[in-house]
Design a protein around this motif. Structure first.
Motif, PDB file in Angstrom:
ATOM      1  N   UNK A  14      21.252  17.747  21.657  1.00 23.38           N
ATOM      2  CA  UNK A  14      21.742  17.856  23.032  1.00 23.38           C
ATOM      3  C   UNK A  14      22.317  16.526  23.493  1.00 23.38           C
ATOM      4  N   UNK A  15      23.288  16.599  24.372  1.00 20.42           N
ATOM      5  CA  UNK A  15      23.738  15.408  25.085  1.00 20.42           C
ATOM      6  C   UNK A  15      23.008  15.374  26.421  1.00 20.42           C
ATOM      7  N   UNK A  16      22.429  14.250  26.764  1.00 26.98           N
ATOM      8  CA  UNK A  16      21.673  14.113  27.994  1.00 26.98           C
ATOM      9  C   UNK A  16      22.548  13.493  29.083  1.00 26.98           C
ATOM     10  N   UNK A  17      22.477  14.110  30.272  1.00 31.45           N
ATOM     11  CA  UNK A  17      23.182  13.609  31.449  1.00 31.45           C
ATOM     12  C   UNK A  17      24.623  13.228  31.135  1.00 31.45           C
ATOM     13  N   UNK A  18      25.473  14.210  30.828  1.00 30.18           N
ATOM     14  CA  UNK A  18      26.884  13.917  30.506  1.00 30.18           C
ATOM     15  C   UNK A  18      27.556  13.168  31.647  1.00 30.18           C
ATOM     16  N   UNK A  19      28.503  12.295  31.338  1.00 36.46           N
ATOM     17  CA  UNK A  19      29.122  11.460  32.370  1.00 36.46           C
ATOM     18  C   UNK A  19      29.977  12.281  33.333  1.00 36.46           C
ATOM     19  N   UNK A  20      29.837  12.013  34.622  1.00 39.36           N
ATOM     20  CA  UNK A  20      30.607  12.752  35.609  1.00 39.36           C
ATOM     21  C   UNK A  20      32.089  12.400  35.569  1.00 39.36           C
ATOM     22  N   UNK A  21      32.431  11.296  34.895  1.00 40.70           N
ATOM     23  CA  UNK A  21      33.837  10.901  34.811  1.00 40.70           C
ATOM     24  C   UNK A  21      34.678  11.966  34.122  1.00 40.70           C
ATOM     25  N   UNK A  60      30.659  13.535  44.451  1.00 39.86           N
ATOM     26  CA  UNK A  60      30.827  12.740  43.231  1.00 39.86           C
ATOM     27  C   UNK A  60      29.823  11.594  43.157  1.00 39.86           C
ATOM     28  N   UNK A  61      29.553  10.974  44.294  1.00 42.96           N
ATOM     29  CA  UNK A  61      28.581   9.883  44.325  1.00 42.96           C
ATOM     30  C   UNK A  61      27.246  10.389  44.872  1.00 42.96           C
ATOM     31  N   UNK A  62      26.186   9.981  44.221  1.00 43.37           N
ATOM     32  CA  UNK A  62      24.855  10.288  44.726  1.00 43.37           C
ATOM     33  C   UNK A  62      24.238  11.570  44.208  1.00 43.37           C
ATOM     34  N   UNK A  63      24.994  12.361  43.459  1.00 38.65           N
ATOM     35  CA  UNK A  63      24.450  13.613  42.942  1.00 38.65           C
ATOM     36  C   UNK A  63      24.627  13.684  41.428  1.00 38.65           C
ATOM     37  N   UNK A  64      23.874  14.577  40.807  1.00 32.51           N
ATOM     38  CA  UNK A  64      23.912  14.745  39.354  1.00 32.51           C
ATOM     39  C   UNK A  64      24.984  15.759  38.975  1.00 32.51           C
ATOM     40  N   UNK A  65      25.779  15.391  37.988  1.00 30.30           N
ATOM     41  CA  UNK A  65      26.869  16.256  37.521  1.00 30.30           C
ATOM     42  C   UNK A  65      26.399  17.138  36.357  1.00 30.30           C
ATOM     43  N   UNK A  66      26.935  18.368  36.308  1.00 33.96           N
ATOM     44  CA  UNK A  66      26.706  19.261  35.184  1.00 33.96           C
ATOM     45  C   UNK A  66      27.866  20.249  35.122  1.00 33.96           C
ATOM     46  N   UNK A  67      27.971  20.969  34.030  1.00 36.01           N
ATOM     47  CA  UNK A  67      29.053  21.937  33.831  1.00 36.01           C
ATOM     48  C   UNK A  67      28.481  23.246  33.329  1.00 36.01           C
ATOM     49  N   UNK A  68      29.322  24.282  33.305  1.00 35.33           N
ATOM     50  CA  UNK A  68      28.894  25.586  32.817  1.00 35.33           C
ATOM     51  C   UNK A  68      28.255  25.462  31.435  1.00 35.33           C
ATOM     52  N   UNK A  69      27.105  26.069  31.273  1.00 36.63           N
ATOM     53  CA  UNK A  69      26.419  26.065  29.990  1.00 36.63           C
ATOM     54  C   UNK A  69      25.400  24.964  29.829  1.00 36.63           C
ATOM     55  N   UNK A  70      25.382  23.981  30.750  1.00 36.51           N
ATOM     56  CA  UNK A  70      24.378  22.923  30.692  1.00 36.51           C
ATOM     57  C   UNK A  70      23.025  23.473  31.145  1.00 36.51           C
ATOM     58  N   UNK A  71      21.949  22.888  30.651  1.00 37.99           N
ATOM     59  CA  UNK A  71      20.595  23.277  31.041  1.00 37.99           C
ATOM     60  C   UNK A  71      20.063  22.228  32.010  1.00 37.99           C
ATOM     61  N   UNK A  72      19.589  22.683  33.171  1.00 33.41           N
ATOM     62  CA  UNK A  72      19.064  21.789  34.202  1.00 33.41           C
ATOM     63  C   UNK A  72      17.541  21.811  34.148  1.00 33.41           C
ATOM     64  N   UNK A  73      16.936  20.638  34.119  1.00 35.91           N
ATOM     65  CA  UNK A  73      15.478  20.491  34.077  1.00 35.91           C
ATOM     66  C   UNK A  73      15.046  19.567  35.202  1.00 35.91           C
TER      67      UNK A  73
END
Length: 490
Positions: A14-21, A60-73
């Motif tokens: 898994x890739x952890x916390x993918x970059x929001x960039x 964009x600032x202050x929150x956690x980024x994720x995309x479709x298919x990512x698992x949130x824990x």
């Protein structure tokens, strides 16, 4: 471990916390993305709820980024311990932002999101993580490094899909059985409430009296010393109860976790066994009967009944019946509360002692029957929860799919469905999905869009319209799990 399976740390798959960039190259400042606060991340619910969309520039600032298919824990207490977890699906423009307390795991090419979700759903995973949480009390978090180092049993993708298919089928049936048992618990409670309503609404011709008129003592408790939590008051032989003890009692208060010493007693009052207690602050109109001599503060009214007019048990029942009416009298202030004056003009039905005794006996029998039903259904709920964990344990030991080889029927490829149903966005294009590589996972795009979509309807826990009240566990799951499933005879 099964042949063909391997143990690998989550950091390798898994890739952890993918970059929001990565979202910057796809979306503009005003494009909408899904917003998922912690409250919207379910407890062991496979698909996250996303009912809100915000412009990218606002999150964009202050929150956690994720995309479709990512698992949130969820990584913070108590959300981690409670199992807040889910797969991001159906996000606006395939992108989402949410709580800074989310840890994001992006499945690589060797693992499906569904298989990862089920692995993280195990009690064993959370129980192992709790002792290693760090931080101040109330703000402890499970370390990313610990999650990354956690090993996961990893079969080939086709085997993962078979595991997920069996778990989906079994968990759908368990969800339906659980919903039915929960409804039965509610019905058991309602059975008593209905008996209470019938019993007291039939007393239309009874004498109407105030509590003061049927009591030898009707007064608030006492706790004069300030501060009330002064340690010098506690640690003696005199039980001290508070509103929480009244609320949590099963009618009779027979124990408590605090006690006064002689100094504590001197600024309070010891009420005798049989005193009816009613809370007037914090937990309004909760009632119980003292099964021990005890002290209590002025947030509780004590009623010592006149045995020539009534009994403690009858008064407790009549107060329970009129609870909502009494609570309504305390509305309107900054904090709901009632006082002695609330009862000065409140008339309650008091038939003859003989009629009171008959009604109390009927309600006692109904309460006992209702409680037994409730305990039975609670036990069924516990058995269903244990069954889920047993299935998960077998799944990740390789035992669940024994006998379900490549020639066995199984659901269509989850990954193929993901390619067909996920990753679309308005105006064409999709977010690039990076997967872990041997060089540290710095960004090779995944060929399949990384979606790993679930099969149609999987994980929703909604039975068909004609589903029987308590369904049996699917035969395939029974065979694999080695269990007979919960009984369905109520």
């Amino acid at each position: 471990m099964r042949e063909g399976w391997e143990e690998r740390p989550l950091s390798e798959v898994c890739q952890f916390d993918p970059p929001k960039a990565e979202v910057r190259g796809i979306l503009g400042e005003t494009d909408l993305v899904s917003f998922v606060p912690m409250a919207e991340l379910g407890i062991l619910e496979r698909q996250t709820r996303s009912n809100e969309a915000r412009p990218l520039r606002d999150v964009y600032k202050g929150y956690t980024y994720f995309a479709d298919g990512d698992v949130l824990l969820a990584k913070i207490t108590p959300c981690f311990e409670n199992g807040k977890l889910g797969i991001a699906r159906g996000l606006r423009n395939c992108a989402g932002f949410g709580s800074s307390e989310f840890m994001v795991l992006r499945p690589g090419p060797d693992i499906t999101a569904e298989y990862l979700f089920y692995f993280l759903s195990r009690d064993e995973f959370r129980e192992a993580g709790m002792p290693v949480m760090t931080g101040a009390v109330g703000h402890k978090r499970v370390p990313k490094e610990w999650v990354q180092s956690t090993s996961i049993p990893l079969p080939p993708l086709a085997e993962q899909e078979r595991v997920v298919a069996i778990l989906d089928e079994a968990f759908d049936a368990i969800a339906a059985a659980t919903a039915n048992a929960e409804k039965n618990v509610d019905n058991a409670r309602e059975l008593f409430e209905q008996g209470l309503r019938i019993g007291f609404t039939s007393l239309t011709d009874s004498e109407q009296l105030t509590l003061q008129e049927v009591a030898t003592t009707f007064a608030r408790g006492k706790s004069k010393h300030r501060p009330r939590n002064d340690p010098s008051l506690y640690g003696g032989p005199y039980p001290f109860i508070q509103t929480g003890n009244v609320r949590e009692a099963e009618r009779y208060i027979v124990s408590c976790d605090q006690s006064y010493n002689e100094k504590g007693l001197s600024q309070s009052r010891l009420w005798p066994t049989g005193t009816v207690c009613i809370t007037i602050a914090a937990n309004i109109a909760e009632t119980a009967i003292l099964g021990i001599d005890a002290c209590f503060p002025d947030s509780v009214i004590g009623i010592i009944v006149d045995p020539g007019r009534t009994t403690s048990e009858y008064v407790e029942y009549v107060l329970r019946f009129f609870r909502e009416r009494i609570r309504a009298m305390g509305k309107g202030s900054a904090q709901d509360n009632i006082n002695l004056g609330t009862f000065e003009t409140t008339k309650l039905p008091f038939p003859s002692l003989e009629e009171q005794e008959k009604l109390v006996k009927r309600l006692d029998l109904l309460a006992a029957f209702s409680k037994e039903l409730e305990k039975g259904f609670d036990a069924k709920l516990m058995a269903l929860a244990e069954l889920k964990q047993s299935l998960l344990a077998r799944a990740f030991s390789g035992a669940l799919t024994v006998g379900h080889g490549d020639d066995a029927p199984h659901t269509p490829s989850l990954r193929a469905e993901g390619e067909a149903t996920q990753g679309r966005r308005t105006g064409g294009g999709s977010l690039r999905r990076s997967a872990p590589r041997d060089d540290g996972g710095k960004g090779a795009p995944r060929d399949d869009g990384g979606k790993g979509a679930s099969r149609d309807g999987a994980g929703e826990g909604t039975p068909p319209e004609n589903q029987p009240p308590i369904p049996t566990i699917p035969a395939a799951a029974k065979r694999s799990a080695g269990t007979q499933g919960p009984r369905t005879d109520g």
